[in-house]
Design a protein around this motif. Structure first.
Motif, PDB file in Angstrom:
ATOM      1  N   PHE A  31       0.751  -1.310  -0.010  1.00 42.95           N
ATOM      2  CA  PHE A  31       0.236  -0.032  -0.073  1.00 42.95           C
ATOM      3  C   PHE A  31       0.970   1.142   0.185  1.00 42.95           C
ATOM      4  O   PHE A  31       0.767   2.059  -0.905  1.00 42.95           O
ATOM      5  N   ALA A  32       1.822   1.207   0.879  1.00 44.58           N
ATOM      6  CA  ALA A  32       2.833   2.487   0.854  1.00 44.58           C
ATOM      7  C   ALA A  32       3.609   2.597  -0.373  1.00 44.58           C
ATOM      8  O   ALA A  32       3.681   3.793  -0.987  1.00 44.58           O
ATOM      9  N   LEU A  33       4.067   1.749  -1.072  1.00 35.82           N
ATOM     10  CA  LEU A  33       4.803   1.667  -2.198  1.00 35.82           C
ATOM     11  C   LEU A  33       3.925   1.917  -3.413  1.00 35.82           C
ATOM     12  O   LEU A  33       4.326   2.859  -4.112  1.00 35.82           O
ATOM     13  N   ALA A  34       2.664   1.535  -3.458  1.00 38.40           N
ATOM     14  CA  ALA A  34       1.873   2.035  -4.531  1.00 38.40           C
ATOM     15  C   ALA A  34       1.491   3.416  -4.418  1.00 38.40           C
ATOM     16  O   ALA A  34       1.350   4.152  -5.457  1.00 38.40           O
ATOM     17  N   ALA A  35       1.397   3.935  -3.123  1.00 35.60           N
ATOM     18  CA  ALA A  35       0.859   5.381  -3.009  1.00 35.60           C
ATOM     19  C   ALA A  35       2.173   6.237  -3.464  1.00 35.60           C
ATOM     20  O   ALA A  35       2.101   7.178  -3.899  1.00 35.60           O
ATOM     21  N   HIS A  36       3.293   5.569  -3.075  1.00 31.68           N
ATOM     22  CA  HIS A  36       4.607   6.405  -3.299  1.00 31.68           C
ATOM     23  C   HIS A  36       4.726   6.550  -4.885  1.00 31.68           C
ATOM     24  O   HIS A  36       5.312   7.588  -5.476  1.00 31.68           O
ATOM     25  N   LEU A  37       4.591   5.443  -5.581  1.00 28.59           N
ATOM     26  CA  LEU A  37       4.620   5.278  -7.018  1.00 28.59           C
ATOM     27  C   LEU A  37       3.505   6.400  -7.543  1.00 28.59           C
ATOM     28  O   LEU A  37       3.716   6.706  -8.942  1.00 28.59           O
ATOM     29  N   ALA A  38       2.657   6.422  -7.023  1.00 30.11           N
ATOM     30  CA  ALA A  38       1.456   7.185  -7.810  1.00 30.11           C
ATOM     31  C   ALA A  38       1.332   7.083  -9.123  1.00 30.11           C
ATOM     32  O   ALA A  38       0.979   7.900  -9.957  1.00 30.11           O
ATOM     33  N   THR A  39       0.958   5.636  -9.669  1.00 30.59           N
ATOM     34  CA  THR A  39       0.736   5.347 -10.804  1.00 30.59           C
ATOM     35  C   THR A  39      -0.561   4.367 -10.889  1.00 30.59           C
ATOM     36  O   THR A  39      -0.678   3.368 -10.181  1.00 30.59           O
ATOM     37  N   ARG A  40      -1.403   4.750 -11.668  1.00 34.12           N
ATOM     38  CA  ARG A  40      -2.850   4.341 -11.766  1.00 34.12           C
ATOM     39  C   ARG A  40      -2.807   2.697 -11.977  1.00 34.12           C
ATOM     40  O   ARG A  40      -3.242   1.940 -11.333  1.00 34.12           O
ATOM     41  N   ILE A  42      -0.276   0.728 -11.116  1.00 33.45           N
ATOM     42  CA  ILE A  42       0.375  -0.075 -10.130  1.00 33.45           C
ATOM     43  C   ILE A  42      -0.379  -0.008  -8.890  1.00 33.45           C
ATOM     44  O   ILE A  42      -0.079   1.018  -8.087  1.00 33.45           O
ATOM     45  N   THR A  43      -1.028  -1.008  -8.515  1.00 36.70           N
ATOM     46  CA  THR A  43      -2.111  -1.049  -7.315  1.00 36.70           C
ATOM     47  C   THR A  43      -1.228  -1.692  -6.420  1.00 36.70           C
ATOM     48  O   THR A  43      -0.200  -2.615  -6.613  1.00 36.70           O
ATOM     49  N   PRO A  44      -1.769  -1.776  -5.080  1.00 33.51           N
ATOM     50  CA  PRO A  44      -1.212  -2.700  -4.118  1.00 33.51           C
ATOM     51  C   PRO A  44      -1.148  -4.144  -4.371  1.00 33.51           C
ATOM     52  O   PRO A  44      -0.435  -4.991  -4.029  1.00 33.51           O
ATOM     53  N   GLU A  45      -2.324  -4.506  -4.824  1.00 23.48           N
ATOM     54  CA  GLU A  45      -2.443  -5.853  -5.422  1.00 23.48           C
ATOM     55  C   GLU A  45      -1.455  -6.212  -6.545  1.00 23.48           C
ATOM     56  O   GLU A  45      -0.946  -7.393  -6.358  1.00 23.48           O
ATOM     57  N   THR A  46      -1.271  -5.195  -7.257  1.00 26.60           N
ATOM     58  CA  THR A  46      -0.187  -5.525  -8.405  1.00 26.60           C
ATOM     59  C   THR A  46       1.242  -5.831  -7.444  1.00 26.60           C
ATOM     60  O   THR A  46       1.891  -6.711  -7.778  1.00 26.60           O
ATOM     61  N   ILE A  47       1.516  -4.970  -6.693  1.00 18.82           N
ATOM     62  CA  ILE A  47       2.689  -5.194  -5.805  1.00 18.82           C
ATOM     63  C   ILE A  47       2.921  -6.428  -5.076  1.00 18.82           C
ATOM     64  O   ILE A  47       3.737  -7.270  -4.944  1.00 18.82           O
ATOM     65  N   ALA A  48       1.770  -6.835  -4.566  1.00 16.72           N
ATOM     66  CA  ALA A  48       1.455  -8.110  -3.881  1.00 16.72           C
ATOM     67  C   ALA A  48       1.760  -9.202  -4.869  1.00 16.72           C
ATOM     68  O   ALA A  48       2.273 -10.219  -4.453  1.00 16.72           O
ATOM     69  N   ASP A  49       1.097  -9.305  -5.901  1.00 18.77           N
ATOM     70  CA  ASP A  49       1.553 -10.156  -6.921  1.00 18.77           C
ATOM     71  C   ASP A  49       2.850 -10.258  -7.285  1.00 18.77           C
ATOM     72  O   ASP A  49       3.548 -11.250  -7.311  1.00 18.77           O
ATOM     73  N   TRP A  50       3.431  -9.214  -7.548  1.00 13.92           N
ATOM     74  CA  TRP A  50       5.211  -9.334  -7.772  1.00 13.92           C
ATOM     75  C   TRP A  50       5.986  -9.878  -6.652  1.00 13.92           C
ATOM     76  O   TRP A  50       6.712 -10.607  -6.737  1.00 13.92           O
ATOM     77  N   GLN A  51       5.472  -9.414  -5.485  1.00 13.45           N
ATOM     78  CA  GLN A  51       6.227  -9.955  -4.299  1.00 13.45           C
ATOM     79  C   GLN A  51       6.019 -11.527  -4.168  1.00 13.45           C
ATOM     80  O   GLN A  51       6.851 -12.483  -3.833  1.00 13.45           O
ATOM     81  N   ASP A  52       4.893 -11.948  -4.528  1.00 15.82           N
ATOM     82  CA  ASP A  52       4.580 -13.590  -4.455  1.00 15.82           C
ATOM     83  C   ASP A  52       5.259 -14.145  -5.792  1.00 15.82           C
ATOM     84  O   ASP A  52       5.809 -15.297  -5.320  1.00 15.82           O
TER      85      ASP A  52
END
Length: 131
Positions: A31-40, A42-52
């Motif tokens: 959530f923090a990273l998606a907010a920092h990136l501020a790109t429509r 790249i959502t928190p869910e997208t980042i969680a997918d990348w992490q997994d």
């Protein structure tokens, strides 16, 4: 760029946000990273997918990035869930994703993995758990 799903432009955005390694990505709060990136897109869910996806590739050495993408898209987000899976059910889930527009984008011109390859992922996941 070493993580599945992350191309050069996204890697540059992540780098500018202080995420320089896969370890940095995996330890980031989505959530923090998606907010920092501020790109429509790249959502928190997208980042969680990348992490997994990254964690799967690190845990199951023979797993390719595109296959990690398919697994996560099919709902198999951990090595434990892969190790517990029935080969036929996991294969059906992968095939469903592979034939979808998302799966076609992931695979580009490649085909869905064969059942034997999927069985090898299950075996590797079970071995990883036993180690």
């Amino acid at each position: 760029e070493r993580a599945p799903s992350i191309g050069q432009r996204t890697a540059e955005r992540l780098n500018a946000s202080g995420v320089r390694t896969v370890a940095d990505l995996n330890s980031a709060d989505p959530f923090a990273l998606a907010a920092h990136l501020a790109t429509r897109h790249i959502t928190p869910e997208t980042i969680a997918d990348w992490q997994d996806q990254a964690q799967l590739v690190m845990t199951l050495a023979e797993l390719r990035g595109t296959h990690a993408q398919l697994l996560v898209a099919a709902g198999y987000r951990t090595a434990a869930s892969i190790g517990d899976a029935d080969p036929g059910i996991l294969s059906a889930g992968i095939l469903k994703v592979a034939t979808s527009p998302e799966g076609q984008r992931i695979l580009r011109d490649g085909g869905a993995p064969e059942l034997e390859r999927i069985r090898s992922w299950i075996d590797a996941a079970r071995q990883a758990r036993a180690a």
